[in-house]
Design an enzyme around this catalytic site. Structure first.
Site: not given
Ligand code: SAH
Length: 502
Positions: A96, A102, A347, A457
């Site tokens: 880029c 950026c 999550y 992550c």
């Molecule tokens: N496993 C899913 C989402 C992962 S991202 C995928 O791969 O698509 C993490 C997720 O945790 C998000 O959707 C966020 O909204 C959720 N999250 C954040 N804090 C949380 C909590 N205290 N309890 C439950 N979910 C939560």
């Protein structure tokens, strides 16, 4: 040695920080230098001094120490161009033109191969240092990079482009969109981003033209005036379905400008959903809570493996579809299901991992905090004819202990006639960067699954939680990093933990 602002110094870079910045040391004082790479000897200008560390700007890459070359051979200007420094540092010309300004990609100047090596090392270092994991007991699988099946470019299926008014050469104001320059809120105008899906350029240009034609101003953060704040675009990688959502500082659009927008955008092949998101707050949070649907559906669909997903603008959905499939397959592999297991996916977002696991499990429970995502998860189960997945909404650290408390714990916990909700053979967690809540880790211990699969992550919080799980009797068996964000500093990791007999 005392350092001060604007002072120029020479140093050797020995590591990369979490955001891809070079780190070097002078007399034990750490300096963070953006765009500099490990192995490079550089001249840098100090921009900011803290007590134990500082930030400096890369001024010049010096000839490799001891190689006999001098600054007179064309390497002397303030430049980051390759060729002067040690060839094995992996410096490449960024693709880029705006890579250095950026704030998006932080590693474009490092070869992709070296990026992967850096990310793998970062995961290993965190697990060893913070997690105190005995690596001799771990099966270390090589990082999943974007190498064989797809180029590590144009991989992102979602973008939120800020829109601002900017003067052209004649002094006339125009709406522009692009990316924030690193650590600032000034927009670098680019519609042709190297990591975004290629459909985005045309859409951005159509929206900007529409703004000019309709005289709709971009948002002004300081004055809290103007209309268009962000252009949100998402595209289904396998379906080609596109969603465009304009985030506006207004309750709606004036006159018939909404129809004019629809007319332009609906002609783009794959366009499926056009909407407004109302955000009238003084905030850095991009999306507001209210949606105004202008055209098409309120969601797009995409698939990962053979599961189809419905995604609304507010829902979390992984941004790199090619790598997501590899990530989920690895999570499934580490879960090692035979078909009889009760699995918890904590999550769970829109149920992506839950549904991926459901086909090979007896029952899956997903828990997620965002209500819209849970609605999507339920719909997604229906859409795929999956009947053995259930979803609960709320913070995992509250919902899971409550469910466990009500239903007993462990594999045989509940009474003979009641369905044993709290039974858990495998628990999958995929928390945001801050990692798992301590209460949740305690609850997992009570649930006593035989395996925990941790999708993360952020290697640092992963390592912190892995240490806690270790103290609770879960040993790391397998680790695999996955590069979801080529040219950025972040890395995703999947860890398989096994319950030890204590
Ligand atoms: N496993 C899913 C989402 C992962 S991202 C995928 O791969 O698509 C993490 C997720 O945790 C998000 O959707 C966020 O909204 C959720 N999250 C954040 N804090 C949380 C909590 N205290 N309890 C439950 N979910 C939560």
């Amino acid at each position: 040695m005392e350092f001060k602002k604007n002072q120029e110094i020479e140093l050797t870079i020995d590591d990369l920080g979490n955001n891809g910045e070079g780190i070097g040391h002078v007399d034990g004082y750490a300096l963070f230098v953006k765009d500099a790479l490990p192995g490079e000897r550089i001249r840098a200008k100090i921009m900011k001094c803290k007590k134990n560390y500082g930030f400096a700007r890369l001024m010049e890459i010096l000839p490799e120490a001891g190689d006999g070359s001098t600054a007179g051979d064309g390497c002397g200007e303030a430049t980051t161009s390759a060729g002067c420094a040690a060839s094995d540092v992996g410096r490449v010309e960024p693709k880029c033109p705006v890579a250095r300004q950026c704030g998006g990609c932080t590693l474009q100047h490092l070869s992709y191969e070296k990026q992967l090596a850096f990310k793998e090392k970062k995961v290993r270092d965190c697990l060893e240092r913070i997690g105190e994991v005995d690596m001799s007991q771990v099966e270390w699988l090589p990082i999943l990079g974007m190498t064989e099946d797809a180029e590590p470019w144009h991989y992102r299926n979602k973008a939120q482009f800020p829109v601002r008014m900017q003067k052209d050469e004649t002094g006339t104001m125009h709406p522009v969109t692009g990316f924030f320059a690193g650590r600032t809120h000034s927009v670098i105008p680019v519609t042709d981003c190297g990591i975004q899906d290629k459909c985005m350029k045309e859409i951005l240009e159509l929206v900007l033209t529409w703004m000019e034609e309709q005289n709709i101003p971009a948002y002004d953060e300081e004055k809290h005036r103007g209309v268009v704040r962000h252009i949100f675009i998402r595209r289904g990688y396998h379906t080609g379905e596109i969603m465009v959502c304009l985030v506006v500082n207004a309750k709606g659009l004036k006159g018939n400008s909404g129809e004019a927008l629809v007319k332009k955008l609906a002609a783009v092949p794959g366009m499926t959903s056009i909407s407004l998101n109302v955000n009238m707050e003084k905030t850095n949070v991009i999306l507001g809570s209210q949606m105004v649907w202008l055209w098409g559906k309120s969601y797009i669909e995409d698939s990962i493996g053979d599961i189809r997903y419905r995604i609304s603008p507010q829902s979390f959905y992984q941004v790199n579809p090619v790598q997501t499939e590899k990530l989920y397959r690895t999570a499934l592999e580490f879960a090692d299901l035979s078909g009889d297991e009760v699995v918890w996916d904590l999550y769970c977002g829109i149920g992506t991992i839950s549904l991926f696991l459901a086909r090979q499990a007896k029952k899956v429970y997903g828990v997620e905090i965002v209500p819209e995502a849970i609605e999507n998860a339920k719909e997604n189960a229906r859409l795929n004819g999956i009947e053995n997945a259930e979803f609960a909404c709320g913070p995992a650290e509250e919902v899971v202990p409550r469910m466990v408390g009500e239903n007993g714990v462990g594999s045989g916990g509940a009474g003979a006639n009641s369905e044993n909700l709290a039974k858990a053979d495998v628990v999958v967690v995929d928390p945001p960067r801050k990692g798992c809540d301590a209460v949740l880790l305690d609850t997992i211990e009570k649930m006593a699954p035989k395996r925990v699969v941790y999708v993360s992550c952020d290697p640092a919080t992963l390592a912190r939680d892995v240490k806690v799980l270790g103290e609770k009797g879960y040993q790391v068996e397998k680790v695999r990093a996955c590069d979801m964000f080529p040219h950025g500093g972040h890395v995703e990791t999947i860890v398989g933990l096994q319950k030890q007999d204590m």
